[in-house]
Design an enzyme around this catalytic site. Structure first.
Site, PDB file in Angstrom:
ATOM      1  N   GLY A 236      49.852 -17.403  54.494  1.00  0.00           N
ATOM      2  CA  GLY A 236      50.844 -17.825  55.466  1.00  0.00           C
ATOM      3  C   GLY A 236      50.267 -18.422  56.735  1.00  0.00           C
ATOM      4  O   GLY A 236      49.050 -18.534  56.919  1.00  0.00           O
ATOM      5  N   CYS A 262      39.730 -13.035  58.209  1.00  0.00           N
ATOM      6  CA  CYS A 262      40.546 -14.119  57.674  1.00  0.00           C
ATOM      7  C   CYS A 262      41.857 -14.271  58.475  1.00  0.00           C
ATOM      8  O   CYS A 262      41.836 -14.671  59.620  1.00  0.00           O
ATOM      9  CB  CYS A 262      40.792 -13.899  56.186  1.00  0.00           C
ATOM     10  SG  CYS A 262      41.263 -15.415  55.310  1.00  0.00           S
ATOM     11  N   PHE A 263      42.993 -13.904  57.904  1.00  0.00           N
ATOM     12  CA  PHE A 263      44.261 -13.971  58.634  1.00  0.00           C
ATOM     13  C   PHE A 263      44.186 -13.105  59.886  1.00  0.00           C
ATOM     14  O   PHE A 263      44.736 -13.457  60.936  1.00  0.00           O
ATOM     15  CB  PHE A 263      45.390 -13.497  57.716  1.00  0.00           C
ATOM     16  CG  PHE A 263      46.772 -13.915  58.163  1.00  0.00           C
ATOM     17  CD1 PHE A 263      47.051 -15.224  58.502  1.00  0.00           C
ATOM     18  CD2 PHE A 263      47.799 -12.989  58.227  1.00  0.00           C
ATOM     19  CE1 PHE A 263      48.328 -15.608  58.905  1.00  0.00           C
ATOM     20  CE2 PHE A 263      49.074 -13.361  58.620  1.00  0.00           C
ATOM     21  CZ  PHE A 263      49.340 -14.676  58.968  1.00  0.00           C
ATOM     22  N   GLN A 266      42.733 -15.016  62.761  1.00  0.00           N
ATOM     23  CA  GLN A 266      43.696 -15.928  63.377  1.00  0.00           C
ATOM     24  C   GLN A 266      44.672 -15.168  64.280  1.00  0.00           C
ATOM     25  O   GLN A 266      45.027 -15.637  65.372  1.00  0.00           O
ATOM     26  CB  GLN A 266      44.447 -16.687  62.288  1.00  0.00           C
ATOM     27  CG  GLN A 266      43.543 -17.564  61.427  1.00  0.00           C
ATOM     28  CD  GLN A 266      44.155 -17.898  60.083  1.00  0.00           C
ATOM     29  OE1 GLN A 266      45.367 -17.789  59.890  1.00  0.00           O
ATOM     30  NE2 GLN A 266      43.318 -18.315  59.133  1.00  0.00           N
ATOM     31  N   ASN A 304      38.779 -18.174  52.175  1.00  0.00           N
ATOM     32  CA  ASN A 304      40.071 -18.585  51.641  1.00  0.00           C
ATOM     33  C   ASN A 304      41.033 -18.708  52.808  1.00  0.00           C
ATOM     34  O   ASN A 304      41.745 -17.777  53.141  1.00  0.00           O
ATOM     35  CB  ASN A 304      40.605 -17.586  50.609  1.00  0.00           C
ATOM     36  CG  ASN A 304      42.020 -17.929  50.190  1.00  0.00           C
ATOM     37  OD1 ASN A 304      42.470 -19.058  50.367  1.00  0.00           O
ATOM     38  ND2 ASN A 304      42.742 -16.961  49.671  1.00  0.00           N
ATOM     39  N   GLY A 306      43.521 -21.739  55.174  1.00  0.00           N
ATOM     40  CA  GLY A 306      43.993 -23.082  55.447  1.00  0.00           C
ATOM     41  C   GLY A 306      44.305 -23.309  56.910  1.00  0.00           C
ATOM     42  O   GLY A 306      44.663 -24.427  57.297  1.00  0.00           O
ATOM     43  N   PHE A 307      44.188 -22.246  57.735  1.00  0.00           N
ATOM     44  CA  PHE A 307      44.432 -22.337  59.169  1.00  0.00           C
ATOM     45  C   PHE A 307      43.184 -21.860  59.910  1.00  0.00           C
ATOM     46  O   PHE A 307      42.355 -21.142  59.349  1.00  0.00           O
ATOM     47  CB  PHE A 307      45.635 -21.487  59.577  1.00  0.00           C
ATOM     48  CG  PHE A 307      46.942 -21.975  59.006  1.00  0.00           C
ATOM     49  CD1 PHE A 307      47.772 -22.814  59.735  1.00  0.00           C
ATOM     50  CD2 PHE A 307      47.347 -21.594  57.729  1.00  0.00           C
ATOM     51  CE1 PHE A 307      48.973 -23.265  59.201  1.00  0.00           C
ATOM     52  CE2 PHE A 307      48.542 -22.038  57.186  1.00  0.00           C
ATOM     53  CZ  PHE A 307      49.357 -22.873  57.933  1.00  0.00           C
ATOM     54  N   HIS A 354      35.387 -13.612  54.353  1.00  0.00           N
ATOM     55  CA  HIS A 354      35.557 -12.341  53.644  1.00  0.00           C
ATOM     56  C   HIS A 354      34.222 -11.608  53.496  1.00  0.00           C
ATOM     57  O   HIS A 354      33.452 -11.902  52.578  1.00  0.00           O
ATOM     58  CB  HIS A 354      36.142 -12.593  52.249  1.00  0.00           C
ATOM     59  CG  HIS A 354      37.558 -13.056  52.252  1.00  0.00           C
ATOM     60  ND1 HIS A 354      38.589 -12.322  51.709  1.00  0.00           N
ATOM     61  CD2 HIS A 354      38.128 -14.176  52.740  1.00  0.00           C
ATOM     62  CE1 HIS A 354      39.722 -12.975  51.866  1.00  0.00           C
ATOM     63  NE2 HIS A 354      39.465 -14.109  52.481  1.00  0.00           N
ATOM     64  N   GLU A 356      33.672  -8.655  52.450  1.00  0.00           N
ATOM     65  CA  GLU A 356      33.608  -7.845  51.213  1.00  0.00           C
ATOM     66  C   GLU A 356      33.156  -8.703  50.036  1.00  0.00           C
ATOM     67  O   GLU A 356      32.504  -8.236  49.118  1.00  0.00           O
ATOM     68  CB  GLU A 356      34.968  -7.209  50.926  1.00  0.00           C
ATOM     69  CG  GLU A 356      35.977  -8.079  50.210  1.00  0.00           C
ATOM     70  CD  GLU A 356      36.505  -9.227  51.044  1.00  0.00           C
ATOM     71  OE1 GLU A 356      36.980 -10.217  50.444  1.00  0.00           O
ATOM     72  OE2 GLU A 356      36.445  -9.143  52.293  1.00  0.00           O
TER      73      GLU A 356
END
Length: 385
Positions: A236, A262-263, A266, A304, A306-307, A354, A356
């Site tokens: 998302g 990751c997310f 952000q 992984n 996209g933002f 990531h 991990e």
């Protein structure tokens, strides 16, 4: 085992009208999503079961996929999350002693529509030039739908920008994994699409890992008396996750040590007052070079996303939201994208990738140790205050 070389037709349709005709692979039917490419030559099971790929049709750039099958030990979550799957040459046989089923069977069982037998290199080059875009896979009977109707369906699908997908992938109720070795305390993990390897790594560092639903409140977090908070990866647009940003600001205001990946990176950026933006085609794969500015070491890392966070790469700067000085800690060497943040006046840091890294590489695994050391040091400081 189902036939890997189905005679049934399939077509990949991109929102700009590009069409690629191939063979049905996995479940038959129609699926829509953002078409992205992943550059890993191995680890497709971990990719497929990574919740961060929810809403996306994943293209594997490696041409030969499926030879190791699927097994019951390596999944990163409870199911396959990709919206669709694109491969060039599916393996004729499964030839790994750990395999429980073929990749094709797993796709069928989870209802994942795929396509094989197309020029994946051509699609990848097109996306690199034009950017990630919406697409659809139409297989079996759906391949016969009028081409204009197929394109209309693709163009009516929601774009990834503006989507909040956390509720789709998060746990419904809290799950606890006990600490291994010397216990440090309770760790609150906000499940925005967490991977099992992340939970295992945190438990290995001495945390009782409380994986919490994405809609918890700050009071819910305080109730478990955590020694720290962790935000996971997930799908998302971070700009559509205002509630998670406000929750994180409550965590930072409480002085709890924080680590996000990751997310989560952000969302830390937005909590600190920074902006985020959508990358043209994102970073996805297990071979992304990143510079750790603190050590000068270059790591090969798993990505992984996209933002990305919009922040100055050099020097420190003041948090617009009043959390003191902040610096960009890691930088992507392919395109100079922000790959990590470190707060200098509060106990908080994050990375865009990531650590991990199931199924590898493991260059960044030290970050879990860095987090443990930060938590222990913060606890010691509070004890002596």
């Amino acid at each position: 085992m189902t036939s890997l070389f189905s005679a049934d037709p399939a077509v990949l349709v991109l929102e700009d009208g590009t069409r690629h005709v191939g063979r049905a692979y996995g479940a038959h039917g129609t699926t829509l999503g953002e078409v992205v490419f992943a550059t890993g030559m191995t680890g497709y099971q971990e990719t497929l079961t990574d919740p961060s790929y929810a809403g996306q049709i994943v293209l594997q750039t490696a041409p030969h996929i499926g030879n190791t099958g699927m097994n019951g030990e390596d999944p990163e979550s409870r199911r396959i999350w990709v919206s669709g799957y694109i491969v060039r040459d599916p393996s004729r046989v499964v030839s790994n002693w750990r395999a429980d089923e073929s990749l094709d069977d797993a796709l069928v069982n989870d209802g994942v529509v795929g396509i094989s037998g197309i020029d994946t290199r051509a699609v990848t080059r097109h996306i690199r030039s034009a950017g990630s875009m919406r697409g659809g896979i139409f297989s079996g009977e759906a391949a016969g739908i009028d081409a204009e109707e197929q394109l209309r369906l693709v163009r009516e699908a929601p774009e990834m920008a503006g989507q909040n997908l956390s509720a789709q992938v998060s746990v419904a109720a809290a799950e606890v994994t006990p600490a291994k070795g010397e216990r440090i305390g309770n760790l609150a993990v906000l499940d925005l699409g967490v991977k099992q390897a992340t939970v295992d790594n945190l438990a290995d560092r001495g945390f009782d890992v409380h994986v919490l639903p994405q809609d918890v409140t700050i009071d819910d977090i305080r109730a478990i008396e955590p020694v720290a908070v962790f935000y996971s990866n997930g799908p998302g647009d971070p700009a559509a996750s205002g509630d998670h940003v406000e929750l994180l600001r409550g965590v930072l205001d409480d002085g709890l040590p924080f680590f996000g990946i990751c997310f989560g990176n952000q969302l830390l950026g937005r909590a600190l007052g920074l902006g985020t933006y959508k990358l043209p085609f994102g970073h996805r794969g297990i071979n992304q070079p990143v510079l750790d500015k603190q050590t000068g070491r270059v790591e090969i890392t798993a990505h992984n996303h996209g933002f990305a966070v919009d922040a100055p790469l050099d020097g420190s700067f003041e948090s617009p939201n009043g959390y003191g000085k902040v610096e960009v800690s890691h930088v992507g060497l392919n395109d100079q994208v922000v790959e990590g943040l470190r707060a200098l006046d509060i106990p908080a840091f994050s990375v865009q990738y990531h650590p991990e890294a199931a199924a590898g590489p493991h260059d960044a695994n030290y970050l879990f140790d860095r987090f443990r050391d930060l938590v222990v040091a913060t606890l010691e400081t509070k004890k002596n205050a």
